[in-house]
Write an enzyme that holds these catalytic residues in place. Sequence first.
Site, mmCIF file in Angstrom:
data_model
loop_
_atom_site.group_PDB
_atom_site.id
_atom_site.type_symbol
_atom_site.label_atom_id
_atom_site.label_comp_id
_atom_site.label_asym_id
_atom_site.label_seq_id
_atom_site.Cartn_x
_atom_site.Cartn_y
_atom_site.Cartn_z
ATOM 1 N N HIS A 208 100.373 61.009 41.220
ATOM 2 C CA HIS A 208 101.355 59.946 41.425
ATOM 3 C C HIS A 208 101.545 59.045 40.213
ATOM 4 O O HIS A 208 100.904 57.990 40.106
ATOM 5 C CB HIS A 208 100.914 59.082 42.615
ATOM 6 C CG HIS A 208 101.085 59.716 43.940
ATOM 7 N ND1 HIS A 208 102.146 59.398 44.778
ATOM 8 C CD2 HIS A 208 100.359 60.654 44.587
ATOM 9 C CE1 HIS A 208 102.043 60.116 45.893
ATOM 10 N NE2 HIS A 208 100.963 60.889 45.800
ATOM 11 N N GLU B 281 103.859 57.025 39.699
ATOM 12 C CA GLU B 281 104.403 55.708 40.075
ATOM 13 C C GLU B 281 103.288 54.718 40.399
ATOM 14 O O GLU B 281 103.538 53.515 40.504
ATOM 15 C CB GLU B 281 105.391 55.842 41.251
ATOM 16 C CG GLU B 281 104.791 56.022 42.631
ATOM 17 C CD GLU B 281 104.286 57.428 42.916
ATOM 18 O OE1 GLU B 281 104.021 58.180 41.957
ATOM 19 O OE2 GLU B 281 104.166 57.786 44.105
ATOM 20 N N CYS C 242 104.295 64.674 44.530
ATOM 21 C CA CYS C 242 103.447 64.935 45.699
ATOM 22 C C CYS C 242 104.265 65.564 46.826
ATOM 23 O O CYS C 242 104.667 66.715 46.709
ATOM 24 C CB CYS C 242 102.733 63.641 46.112
ATOM 25 S SG CYS C 242 101.309 63.881 47.161
#
Lengths: 227, 721, 76
Positions: A196, A198, A85
């Site tokens: 994302h 994560e 990002c």
Amino acid sequence: MMWGVLQFPGSCDELDALQACQRSGAEARLVWHEERYLDGIDAIVVPGGFSYGDYLRAGAIARFSPAMEAVGEFAASGGPVLGICNGFQVLCEAGLLPGALLLNESMRFTCRQLDLEVDGTQSRDIGHFESRRATLSIPAKHGEGRYYAPDEVLDALEANGQVAYRYAPGQNPNGSARDIAGVRNEAGNVVGLMPHPEHAVDPLTGSTDGLRVFEDIAAIASAPANA
Amino acid sequence: MAVESRHRDLGLTDSEFDLIVEKLGRQPNEVELAMFSLLWSEHCAYKHSRKLLRRLPTAGERVVMGPGENAGAVDIGNGHAIAFKVESHNHPSAVEPFQGAATGVGGILRDVFAIGARPIAILDSLRFGELDSLRSRHLLDGAVRGIGHYGNSIGVPNVGGEIYFEAPYEHNCLVNAMCLGIAKQAEMVRAAAAGIGNVVVLMGASTGRDGIGGASVLASAELGEGDEAKRPTVQIGDPFEESKVLECCLELLEKGLLVSLQDLGAAGLTSSAGEMASAGGVGIDLDVTLVPLREADMEPFEIMVSESQERMLAVVEPDKVAAVLAVCEKWQTGSAEIGVVTDSGQIRILRNGNVVGEMPVEALVDGCPLYDLEPAEPQGWMYGNRATLAAEASSEETLLALLSSPSIASKRWAFEQYDSVVGSRTVCRPEAADAAVLQIPEAGNAIAVSIDGNGRRVACDPHNGTIEAVLECAQNLACVGAEPLGLTNCLNFGNPEKPGPAWQLDQAVSGLAAACEQLGVPVVGGNVSLYNEGPEGPIYPTPVIGMVGELPDPAKVCGSAFLREGDAIALLGPFEPNLAGSELVKLRGELDVGLPRSDVTAVTAACATVREAIRGAKLASAHDISDGGLACALVESAIAGGVGCSIDLQPLRERGCSPEEALFGEAAGGFLLSGDLATLEELGATPLGKVGGATIEIAAGDRSLTVSLVVAESAWRSLTV
Amino acid sequence: MGAVKARVLIRPKEGILDPQGKAVERALPALGFEGIEHVRVGRMVELEAEDPERLGELCEKLLANPLIEDYEIEQI
């Protein structure tokens, strides 16, 4: 294996990235933006957030930090770098990845779980991991994620297998060219993506498909050095 | 202009002014008058509400910090606490919705980290006029973008909220922002200044003319015509600055470098220094020449009342000041020693060492007179009616009208503009379940939070309507297996000096007190916003409740979506649906006073049953019945699950309600559950039907209906701006 | 010698989708403005520089992203 997760003033998802690296079975530590050397680091994450408030342009200021100078050297010597990002934006501003990220076509920040297609083509210089197509369920959350590069550049990226991730048909949240969600550099060791991963590593908070992204980068770190 | 009449322009009454003169023993000068006018304003002094608020129960064995501090906090286990509070930013948002809403978020974040808690979630409760008004669409759009801008940039997830559209909010929109944070109890800090000789340090952004409102009249005596540059400005938020100040403050607290900490909000330095001194029973000297300024030519009174954002005030022992400044430097945030704690009991403002203003702390902070309300019940419904649904509408048409009514429709357009996942704690994202759920690995459990209000129902009956709002929160928490720990509230009302709104406020507070006592949930903090009146009268009386609960195992939580074809659907709880105050009656233009009384004991028991069932992973879905009644709740669970259902409302009608009441009636105490039939029956739930198919079929006597899932979803997802 | 005041105008390159520009253009007729086209929305940076020779480099490296933006420096 030791991951280094960069931290700028205004980073938001760096602790999430740290946890994700640890969940993928490795060690990880934060790298403060003023650190100039990356000793002992095997792979780098440039995380999501709003470094320097996204002021001027997203990532425009963070790219000048000492840590990013170190990342430039690390990448040039083949070290694996994952930009997520805002991290993707920083890598593009730093010239470590081609293209730029623009304002979403809708002009609104959009946070949504979506399907990401992993382009399984292997980079011609990294022949050590298997070509694995897959669809990953991962959240995207950004206001400036529309990938842009001039047409000739896009054609070259596609020809070279440098498009790393694409939004599944109908799920492009930002008007990105050719549904591109993430790209890699020519050498294949620097990867950036807008969604994302994560935030897709814990079954309690969503899918765990994001682990795949960290595993792919880790594989570069443990590959035999390029000739 | 004589000082005597300036006070009226600043909002002080003649008798308040006389009291100030008496307490000072002389006439106040410009600086002093400005400071008194702000701290003695309704917003800061709670003149008309403080006596009422004393009725609220605030004690509980899990309360770690109660009302009176920057935020309240409850014990979550393992030495940790959850801090939370809700605040309003109504008037600024009506003027400039983006910055008003953004700075509202900024302010509530500061209240939470001011006590040493790291913010982990925000929620927002918004109310505007009907969406056919351009102004309301503009305010909605701006407020949502502003909340998203601030929360996303600072990296705190927005995990829930509510948005309502009602004509009485047309001229006075409501923007209430709630924040939760997590703290180690040993590192929490209070606001009280202490230690004579300790240094007062101002941290964060520089000070400009933001938000200088009423005090601008004082400026007019000194301004020439055309001195535009000195005009007051809207408060502008900078979330990047706040993220730096936040990290800086948390590091300072972790290192034990601060004696106390306070955020600067309404009335800026005046209120934060004044409140710190008052809480500590000390005096404070501040030298305005030491305050870092954005504009060089600011007067002392401007510096004292500026509402520039992203600033914090700390009290620091002299030998720790260097370390504090070093931490501020690391985080690239401003810092300046601006004063000292004294034993004078006075707050003294200096400029270049000369005193330019001085008053007793007690007079400034606690000397404001408190007023009794003079309530009188209004006769009948005073808010008007507007019919948008024909009386002859079929059941299907009625259902679709309710689903597409902006207050009921999905708010996905709004919450997708918010980051709901940063921080990796969010187990239940917006609209996935009735409450947000956040994992708390620090304590090995999870918390749930819901923010609810219903101004229209409170307008029908302020006492019972407020009790319903509290029960709504409790039911939402029960649906995710959470037990309430504490509550915060924002009381948004009209002009308390008028008998009607005064009565509404009085009744609402008594309802709030009664509900909290019966439920055993303490109030740990809150906010009051009064004078929300337009040319057509006051807003609906709108108590907004934010409730936090705990649950042991977030992995056991189910959502509100039907999961499997063949699952049984059942109703649990003392649900007695009634059309009074309902969305249906609003659409028909037939709103009137009166609400049924809720049986709080029975509702509490039902909450416990649902909570235990969730904790035992016994249910496929749980959904509280609220706006739009059972039919809407059913459709919501079906849409979320992507599967239809078929039910018969006969068992509900046997409790003595008409088909229409059974379908669309509203009341507290109804839970719509799905899962294994035998399990549901064991819980004491009343089976109604089954999950399956591609249509919603409800048998309800002569008002039976069938609607395709696709059509229902299209109506429910129609809210967009 | 005092510092030179300069103003840098930064705008999206031709051919790049500019949603802000489009949104403004589309809103104008409803507000009573006809005949306005090709709206591009950019940024303006004002500064004082001791060494105006380096402004071009500053623009190339930081103030603008040459891949997607054009810039113009005005000394004022």
